[in-house]
Design a protein around this motif. Structure first.
Motif, PDB file in Angstrom:
ATOM      1  N   HIS A 135       0.807  -1.217   0.000  1.00 35.12           N
ATOM      2  CA  HIS A 135       0.000   0.000   0.000  1.00 35.12           C
ATOM      3  C   HIS A 135       0.844   1.273   0.000  1.00 35.12           C
ATOM      4  CE1 HIS A 135      -3.624  -2.318   0.429  1.00 35.12           C
ATOM      5  NE2 HIS A 135      -3.079  -2.988   1.426  1.00 35.12           N
ATOM      6  N   LEU A 136       1.859   1.312   0.846  1.00 31.89           N
ATOM      7  CA  LEU A 136       2.646   2.534   0.953  1.00 31.89           C
ATOM      8  C   LEU A 136       3.489   2.768  -0.295  1.00 31.89           C
ATOM      9  CD1 LEU A 136       2.760   4.642   3.118  1.00 31.89           C
ATOM     10  CD2 LEU A 136       4.770   3.539   4.046  1.00 31.89           C
ATOM     11  N   ASN A 137       3.946   1.701  -0.907  1.00 32.51           N
ATOM     12  CA  ASN A 137       4.725   1.826  -2.136  1.00 32.51           C
ATOM     13  C   ASN A 137       3.867   2.395  -3.261  1.00 32.51           C
ATOM     14  OD1 ASN A 137       7.010   1.714  -3.622  1.00 32.51           O
ATOM     15  ND2 ASN A 137       7.024  -0.499  -3.881  1.00 32.51           N
ATOM     16  N   ALA A 138       2.594   2.061  -3.276  1.00 33.00           N
ATOM     17  CA  ALA A 138       1.699   2.598  -4.304  1.00 33.00           C
ATOM     18  C   ALA A 138       1.393   4.076  -4.058  1.00 33.00           C
ATOM     19  CB  ALA A 138       0.407   1.799  -4.334  1.00 33.00           C
ATOM     20  N   ILE A 139       1.338   4.471  -2.789  1.00 35.99           N
ATOM     21  CA  ILE A 139       0.996   5.860  -2.459  1.00 35.99           C
ATOM     22  C   ILE A 139       2.217   6.771  -2.608  1.00 35.99           C
ATOM     23  CG2 ILE A 139       0.239   7.380  -0.600  1.00 35.99           C
ATOM     24  CD1 ILE A 139      -1.414   5.045   0.453  1.00 35.99           C
ATOM     25  N   SER A 140       3.332   6.355  -1.998  1.00 36.20           N
ATOM     26  CA  SER A 140       4.524   7.202  -2.029  1.00 36.20           C
ATOM     27  C   SER A 140       5.782   6.337  -2.008  1.00 36.20           C
ATOM     28  CB  SER A 140       4.515   8.145  -0.830  1.00 36.20           C
ATOM     29  OG  SER A 140       5.680   8.914  -0.810  1.00 36.20           O
ATOM     30  N   PRO A 141       6.372   6.076  -3.169  1.00 35.53           N
ATOM     31  CA  PRO A 141       7.593   5.263  -3.214  1.00 35.53           C
ATOM     32  C   PRO A 141       8.772   5.916  -2.496  1.00 35.53           C
ATOM     33  CG  PRO A 141       6.624   5.456  -5.391  1.00 35.53           C
ATOM     34  CD  PRO A 141       5.880   6.391  -4.506  1.00 35.53           C
ATOM     35  N   SER A 142       8.768   7.217  -2.375  1.00 35.93           N
ATOM     36  CA  SER A 142       9.882   7.886  -1.698  1.00 35.93           C
ATOM     37  C   SER A 142       9.898   7.570  -0.209  1.00 35.93           C
ATOM     38  CB  SER A 142       9.819   9.397  -1.921  1.00 35.93           C
ATOM     39  OG  SER A 142       8.623   9.919  -1.376  1.00 35.93           O
ATOM     40  N   ILE A 143       8.734   7.356   0.389  1.00 33.70           N
ATOM     41  CA  ILE A 143       8.682   6.976   1.807  1.00 33.70           C
ATOM     42  C   ILE A 143       9.337   5.613   2.001  1.00 33.70           C
ATOM     43  CG2 ILE A 143       7.183   6.432   3.753  1.00 33.70           C
ATOM     44  CD1 ILE A 143       5.112   8.265   2.576  1.00 33.70           C
ATOM     45  N   VAL A 144       9.048   4.697   1.082  1.00 34.21           N
ATOM     46  CA  VAL A 144       9.603   3.347   1.193  1.00 34.21           C
ATOM     47  C   VAL A 144      11.117   3.375   1.048  1.00 34.21           C
ATOM     48  CG1 VAL A 144       9.553   1.026   0.233  1.00 34.21           C
ATOM     49  CG2 VAL A 144       7.447   2.335   0.397  1.00 34.21           C
ATOM     50  N   SER A 145      11.625   4.149   0.111  1.00 31.90           N
ATOM     51  CA  SER A 145      13.081   4.222  -0.060  1.00 31.90           C
ATOM     52  C   SER A 145      13.736   4.892   1.148  1.00 31.90           C
ATOM     53  CB  SER A 145      13.439   4.960  -1.346  1.00 31.90           C
ATOM     54  OG  SER A 145      13.038   6.304  -1.270  1.00 31.90           O
ATOM     55  N   THR A 146      13.104   5.923   1.689  1.00 37.27           N
ATOM     56  CA  THR A 146      13.631   6.571   2.899  1.00 37.27           C
ATOM     57  C   THR A 146      13.574   5.615   4.078  1.00 37.27           C
ATOM     58  OG1 THR A 146      12.792   8.685   2.070  1.00 37.27           O
ATOM     59  CG2 THR A 146      13.437   8.595   4.374  1.00 37.27           C
ATOM     60  N   TYR A 147      12.509   4.854   4.169  1.00 35.69           N
ATOM     61  CA  TYR A 147      12.372   3.852   5.236  1.00 35.69           C
ATOM     62  C   TYR A 147      13.511   2.834   5.168  1.00 35.69           C
ATOM     63  CZ  TYR A 147      10.446  -0.161   7.755  1.00 35.69           C
ATOM     64  OH  TYR A 147      10.277  -1.205   8.577  1.00 35.69           O
ATOM     65  N   HIS A 148      13.822   2.358   3.958  1.00 32.40           N
ATOM     66  CA  HIS A 148      14.903   1.377   3.806  1.00 32.40           C
ATOM     67  C   HIS A 148      16.254   1.988   4.176  1.00 32.40           C
ATOM     68  CE1 HIS A 148      12.670  -1.977   2.313  1.00 32.40           C
ATOM     69  NE2 HIS A 148      12.133  -1.263   1.333  1.00 32.40           N
ATOM     70  N   LYS A 149      16.485   3.226   3.774  1.00 27.71           N
ATOM     71  CA  LYS A 149      17.756   3.873   4.094  1.00 27.71           C
ATOM     72  C   LYS A 149      17.901   4.088   5.598  1.00 27.71           C
ATOM     73  CE  LYS A 149      18.191   6.279  -0.304  1.00 27.71           C
ATOM     74  NZ  LYS A 149      18.060   7.578  -0.981  1.00 27.71           N
ATOM     75  N   MET A 150      16.819   4.490   6.267  1.00 26.03           N
ATOM     76  CA  MET A 150      16.874   4.732   7.700  1.00 26.03           C
ATOM     77  C   MET A 150      16.946   3.431   8.494  1.00 26.03           C
ATOM     78  SD  MET A 150      14.242   7.897   8.237  1.00 26.03           S
ATOM     79  CE  MET A 150      14.607   8.165   9.955  1.00 26.03           C
ATOM     80  N   ASN A 151      16.413   2.387   7.946  1.00 25.33           N
ATOM     81  CA  ASN A 151      16.363   1.111   8.657  1.00 25.33           C
ATOM     82  C   ASN A 151      17.678   0.353   8.561  1.00 25.33           C
ATOM     83  OD1 ASN A 151      14.913  -0.468  10.353  1.00 25.33           O
ATOM     84  ND2 ASN A 151      13.721  -1.491   8.774  1.00 25.33           N
ATOM     85  N   GLU A 152      18.548   0.735   7.658  1.00 24.28           N
ATOM     86  CA  GLU A 152      19.825   0.024   7.491  1.00 24.28           C
ATOM     87  C   GLU A 152      20.826   0.372   8.541  1.00 24.28           C
ATOM     88  OE1 GLU A 152      21.067   0.897   3.551  1.00 24.28           O
ATOM     89  OE2 GLU A 152      19.651  -0.492   2.671  1.00 24.28           O
TER      90      GLU A 152
END
Length: 152
Positions: A135-152
């Motif tokens: 769901h979030l990837n469909a709404i805002s892919p930039s949130i998902v990429s930021t989430y992955h960067k912050m989670n690493e």
């Protein structure tokens, strides 16, 4: 004879003390269950009488969430996921479950608590990641990429 009477009185006193203790625990359990049922009933009444306000509240929360910057959204997602399914969340789930079992007067079985804690965070983590990628990837892919960067 005197020793037998003392032993009998002592045994009778301890028996009455145990009976009173378990009577009070049973009474508190029944009161807690009745109170929880009443709370649930009143919450249902409030929810069904005010569905328009509740939906308005949810839309407002959703609007406020999507109004945040991508970094703030990712931070809130990581905070939420680490709180409920992170490395330290198992201790919180143990305490929560022990208190819930104690509240309802049920035995606090350690094997049940450990098996619950071993499965629920994994299930929640899976559902949370599914929500992020579906769901979030469909709404805002930039949130998902930021989430992955912050989670690493």
């Amino acid at each position: 004879m005197d020793l037998k009477k003392k032993i009998y009185k002592n045994l009778l006193f301890k028996t009455r003390k145990l009976i009173n203790k378990y009577y009070q625990e049973t009474l508190f359990t029944i009161i807690n269950i009745c109170g929880d049922i009443l709370l649930f009933f009143f919450l249902l009444i409030i929810f069904f009488k005010n569905t328009y306000q509740f939906h308005l509240f949810l839309k407002n929360i959703k609007f406020k969430f999507f109004e945040l910057t991508d970094d703030n959204k990712a931070f809130l997602l990581i905070l939420f996921s680490d709180t409920f399914v992170g490395f330290h969340s198992s201790y919180g789930w143990e305490i929560l479950l022990e208190n819930l079992l104690k509240h309802f007067g049920l035995p606090q079985d350690r094997s049940f608590i450990f098996s619950f804690v071993a499965t629920l965070p994994v299930l929640l983590d899976t559902l949370f990641k599914y929500w992020i990628f579906k769901h979030l990837n469909a709404i805002s892919p930039s949130i998902v990429s930021t989430y992955h960067k912050m989670n690493e």
